[in-house]
Every structure is written in C-alpha cells, then in structure tokens.
Design a protein around this motif. Structure first.
Motif, mmCIF file in Angstrom:
data_model
loop_
_atom_site.group_PDB
_atom_site.id
_atom_site.type_symbol
_atom_site.label_atom_id
_atom_site.label_comp_id
_atom_site.label_asym_id
_atom_site.label_seq_id
_atom_site.Cartn_x
_atom_site.Cartn_y
_atom_site.Cartn_z
ATOM 1 N N GLY A 13 3.814 26.175 -2.965
ATOM 2 C CA GLY A 13 2.941 25.368 -3.803
ATOM 3 C C GLY A 13 2.063 26.171 -4.743
ATOM 4 O O GLY A 13 1.875 25.782 -5.898
ATOM 5 N N SER A 14 1.511 27.302 -4.271
ATOM 6 C CA SER A 14 0.572 28.022 -5.137
ATOM 7 C C SER A 14 1.275 28.560 -6.376
ATOM 8 O O SER A 14 0.724 28.514 -7.482
ATOM 9 C CB SER A 14 -0.124 29.143 -4.372
ATOM 10 N N HIS A 119 -5.768 28.684 -2.268
ATOM 11 C CA HIS A 119 -4.737 27.661 -2.052
ATOM 12 C C HIS A 119 -4.639 27.170 -0.615
ATOM 13 O O HIS A 119 -4.062 26.127 -0.370
ATOM 14 C CB HIS A 119 -3.384 28.172 -2.530
ATOM 15 N N THR A 121 -3.720 28.963 2.976
ATOM 16 C CA THR A 121 -3.545 29.932 4.055
ATOM 17 C C THR A 121 -4.218 31.272 3.717
ATOM 18 O O THR A 121 -4.459 32.070 4.614
ATOM 19 C CB THR A 121 -2.049 30.134 4.364
ATOM 20 N N ASN A 172 -4.781 20.113 -7.065
ATOM 21 C CA ASN A 172 -3.467 20.366 -7.635
ATOM 22 C C ASN A 172 -3.026 19.159 -8.452
ATOM 23 O O ASN A 172 -3.648 18.096 -8.398
ATOM 24 C CB ASN A 172 -2.461 20.656 -6.519
ATOM 25 N N ARG A 206 7.641 27.174 7.709
ATOM 26 C CA ARG A 206 6.834 28.066 8.549
ATOM 27 C C ARG A 206 6.272 27.244 9.687
ATOM 28 O O ARG A 206 6.224 26.016 9.634
ATOM 29 C CB ARG A 206 5.705 28.687 7.736
ATOM 30 N N GLU A 280 -2.980 21.518 6.237
ATOM 31 C CA GLU A 280 -2.421 21.513 4.882
ATOM 32 C C GLU A 280 -3.636 21.424 3.978
ATOM 33 O O GLU A 280 -4.335 20.409 3.974
ATOM 34 C CB GLU A 280 -1.522 20.272 4.752
ATOM 35 N N SER A 281 -3.927 22.481 3.223
ATOM 36 C CA SER A 281 -5.173 22.445 2.462
ATOM 37 C C SER A 281 -5.102 21.401 1.357
ATOM 38 O O SER A 281 -6.128 20.846 0.949
ATOM 39 C CB SER A 281 -5.473 23.800 1.874
ATOM 40 N N LEU A 284 0.918 19.890 -1.724
ATOM 41 C CA LEU A 284 1.461 19.591 -3.059
ATOM 42 C C LEU A 284 2.694 18.697 -2.989
ATOM 43 O O LEU A 284 2.881 17.799 -3.812
ATOM 44 C CB LEU A 284 1.799 20.908 -3.788
HETATM 45 O O1 GMT Z 1 1.681 27.545 3.079
HETATM 46 C C1 GMT Z 1 1.456 28.619 2.539
HETATM 47 O O2 GMT Z 1 1.073 29.639 3.092
HETATM 48 C C2 GMT Z 1 1.757 28.738 1.135
HETATM 49 C C3 GMT Z 1 0.787 28.143 0.165
HETATM 50 C C4 GMT Z 1 1.575 28.252 -1.098
HETATM 51 O O3 GMT Z 1 1.552 29.307 -1.701
HETATM 52 O O4 GMT Z 1 2.271 27.292 -1.389
HETATM 53 O O5 GMT Z 1 0.464 26.756 0.425
HETATM 54 C C5 GMT Z 1 -0.835 26.342 0.197
HETATM 55 O O6 GMT Z 1 -1.013 26.098 -1.189
HETATM 56 C C6 GMT Z 1 -0.447 24.890 -1.699
HETATM 57 C C7 GMT Z 1 -0.746 24.806 -3.194
HETATM 58 O O7 GMT Z 1 -2.112 24.724 -3.433
HETATM 59 C C8 GMT Z 1 -1.017 23.689 -0.953
HETATM 60 O O8 GMT Z 1 -0.455 22.488 -1.470
HETATM 61 C C9 GMT Z 1 -0.664 23.816 0.529
HETATM 62 O O9 GMT Z 1 -1.266 22.748 1.218
HETATM 63 C C10 GMT Z 1 -1.178 25.146 1.082
HETATM 64 N N1 GMT Z 1 -0.618 25.337 2.418
HETATM 65 C C11 GMT Z 1 -1.349 25.227 3.515
HETATM 66 O O10 GMT Z 1 -2.542 24.981 3.509
HETATM 67 C C12 GMT Z 1 -0.603 25.405 4.799
#
Ligand code: GMT
Length: 375
Positions: A13-14, A119, A121, A172, A206, A280-281, A284
């Motif tokens: 997502g990021s 984002h 994690t 987002n 993951r 899930e922060s 997306l």
């Molecule tokens: O899940 C991750 O570690 C990856 C990270 C990413 O780079 O996609 O996910 C986080 O960022 C996204 C985009 O802002 C968010 O939509 C996801 O909720 C977030 N993942 C978590 O919080 C597990």
C-alpha cells in the motif's frame, strides 16, 4: 513545485499511495522525481514527465548487509542538487526518513524540506522494535512535517514512539476512474467460477494479515452459501494457506492468483472483501474494494473503522473475534439486497471522502505550508 518521492517499490500500500500521488502531482504540473532501488511497480514514466532515479547499492564481501540507507542518502542529495528539488517526500519512515536526514546533512546550506508519511508497520511493528526505536523517533522528529494515514496511526506514533511533534492526518486515496467497478470480462470463464458468491482477500500474505483465518472462514460458510474464494497476493503465508485449505477440504473452492498489478479489474468480481488483519493502520485494499462497490468485512480495530463504516459500507467484528466475522459474512452472503445497499454506500464514500483530487490537494497544501515556513 519540484518534488522528490521515495517509497518501497514492491507491491504494498505505501508504494501504491506514493506512486499514485506522484502521478496526480505530475498531472497537476509539478515536477516529480522518484528515488528508490527499483521502479515502483505501478509507476508510469512514459508520457507523464516523471523521472525515476535508481539507487545503486554496492556489494562487497565485508558487507553481510549492503548499506542501502547510505546509498539512498547519497542519491537523494545528488538528485536534490542536480534537479534543484524543493522538497523530499518519503513514504515509510524506515529507513527513508533517516536517509533524507542524512541527505540534508550532506547538502548543508542547500538542504531541502522533508515530509515523512507514516504508513503503519513502520510504527506499529518495525519502528517499535528496540533496534529501530531511537532512529525512527529521531528521524520523524527531524522531518519538517509528518503525516499519518489515519488518526489511529497518529495516536500510535505519539504513544508508542513518544513523538510530540505535530502529525497531520492525511488519509490514503483511490482513483474512482481506475477503481470504477468495471471488471475483466473474461475472468469468470478463465477461472471457471460458478454461480456461488465470491469472497476475496488481497494482501502481502504476512502474518499480520491472518490469511489463514480467511481460509477457515470459507470452510465455515461454504456449505450454507456455496461461496468460493479468490486469494490475491503472495508472501510467507501463501504455502501455509494452501496446506490448511487441503486439510479443511476447501482447496477446490479457492483460487490462488498470486501478485496482480491490475487488481481493479479483479475486485469487481467480489461479493465481499475479507480483511481480518490483527492491525491495519488504514487498509488501502479496503478502500479500493469500496470504490469498486465491494463491501468489506474485517475487524473493528486499528485504522479500518476510519475507512469502513460498520453496518454501512461493510461489517466489522470485534477485534480478533473470528466467530463473529464468520457470522457477519454468512449473513451478508445470504442477503444480496443488503449487500447491494452497502455496495452503493461504499462507492459513494470512497468517491466523496477519499478521492485522488481531494487528498492530492491536501498534500499540496502541506508542501506549500512547509516550504513557506522556512522562507
Ligand atoms: O503491511 C505492511 O507492512 C506494508 C505497508 C505497505 O507498505 O503497504 O502497509 C501499511 O501501509 C498501507 C498504506 O498506507 C496501509 O493501507 C496498511 O494498512 C499498512 N499496513 C498495516 O498497518 C499492517
């Protein structure tokens, strides 16, 4: 403005958010430069005016771990200097915010403003680890502006990392023209899907995503509803999911589709998107589903309730309550009229509150504020 963007280029997502922001900024006439170890998977450079700058790392027998953060810092400084950038916008704090800080140390008087977008994690898992805690906190505090993708994440950053700095919440976004609900016409035939409702899950497989719970859920609702499951993405949980599917006797009702770039063409086939992540922060993929008219079933925790309104655009079970999530899924699968209502509400919310136009304007306003603050 001349903006440098750094993100992880791999599926996630990021990287998607950073890439789509880059596209939108370039469309509005800004000069956009991406700096990363490879081209982000959704990034279009042809005809967009966006330039991609690759970071080259050096391997040497002495280096068990090639120091990417340093190579990135040097490349950032070089691009800022040569292209006369106004600002660096880094997505995901580790190590990008640290590399941006180092780049500015190299640049000295020519330093640029740094905006860091958190984002998830990077705070909730990795950033809170002992080995990263200090450097993550330091780099966030040294950024000129910090944004988080949800109120939940802003709170976590203040609490877990004890960051006292102002954190702006900029959620987002999704492009409703891309996630329009128009699917790949041949998919149903190609996958040999039957008339049963389609459940879908999309993630990086993951642990935090709890994909095995999606398989368990299918096993519990299959008989009463005739549901089938499409699993999209890849990661460490893919093989355990296959094994579990065999054990539960549902392997013939699951299609593992692997990583797909054009998820907007697949999402419209879903009747429900399942997202049982521990945290899930933002989520997306939930927003992408909503824009495609697909209600979401997940947990009422983290930033997900800021995106999905429980009972309106989908259903959120108490955090970790898989039994309740199974019940909610079963009820919705058996009630097409309710699903249609939710589908309409979800689409409307995605377009009204999380459109590319709206959120890009918020980032632009932030950039201007940050640049003016130093003038
Ligand atoms: O899940 C991750 O570690 C990856 C990270 C990413 O780079 O996609 O996910 C986080 O960022 C996204 C985009 O802002 C968010 O939509 C996801 O909720 C977030 N993942 C978590 O919080 C597990």
């Amino acid at each position: 403005m001349k903006i440098g963007i750094t993100c992880y280029p791999s599926a996630g997502g990021s990287g998607v958010v950073a890439t789509e922001l880059g596209h939108a900024l370039a469309e509005k006439g800004h000069e956009v430069h991406f700096i990363s170890y490879s081209r982000p998977f959704r990034l279009e450079t042809e005809g967009t005016g966006i330039v991609f700058h690759k970071v080259k790392t050096v391997t040497y027998p002495l280096f068990k771990y090639p120091p990417y953060s340093l190579a990135l810092a040097v490349r950032m400084a070089e691009v800022v200097r040569r292209e006369k950038l106004d600002l660096l916008h880094v997505h995901y704090a580790i190590p990008h915010a640290t590399s941006a800080f180092l780049a500015n140390q190299i640049l000295g008087e020519d330093r640029v403003k740094v905006v860091t977008t958190l984002h998830g994690t990077d705070i909730t898992l990795v950033g809170s680890e002992e080995s990263f805690f200090e450097i993550t906190k330091f780099s966030i505090e040294r950024s000129d502006a910090v944004t988080a993708v949800s109120r939940f994440l802003a709170r976590e950053t203040r609490e877990k990392l004890r960051v006292e700095k102002r954190i702006d919440v900029i959620p987002n976004f999704v492009n409703p023209r891309v996630f329009s609900g128009a699917g790949d016409e041949n998919l149903r035939d190609r996958l040999d899907l039957d008339e049963g409702p389609v459940l879908m899950h999309i993630s990086n497989f993951r642990k935090v995503k709890n994909v095995r719970d999606v398989v368990r859920l299918l096993a519990r609702v299959r008989e009463a509803t005739g549901a089938q499951l499409l699993l999209i993405g890849d990661g460490p949980e893919r093989v355990p999911c296959r094994i579990l599917a065999e054990e539960l006797g549902v392997h013939d009702r699951i299609h593992f589709l692997g990583n797909r770039i054009a998820v907007h063409r697949i999402l419209p086939f879903a009747d429900l998107l399942l997202l049982p992540s521990t945290v899930e922060s933002f989520g997306l993929v939930a927003l992408e589903a909503m824009a495609s008219g697909v209600p979401v079933v997940g947990y009422d925790g983290g930033g997900l309730p800021e995106v999905v309104r429980n009972g309106v655009d989908g259903a959120l079970a108490p955090l970790g309550d898989l039994e309740r999530m199974i019940e909610m899924t079963r009820e919705l699968l058996q009630n097409p009229a309710r699903r249609r209502e939710m589908s309409k509400a979800a689409k409307g919310r995605a377009a009204a509150d999380f459109s590319t136009e709206k959120i890009t304007a918020e980032y632009e306003a932030l950039y201007l504020r940050v640049i003016r603050e130093g003038a």
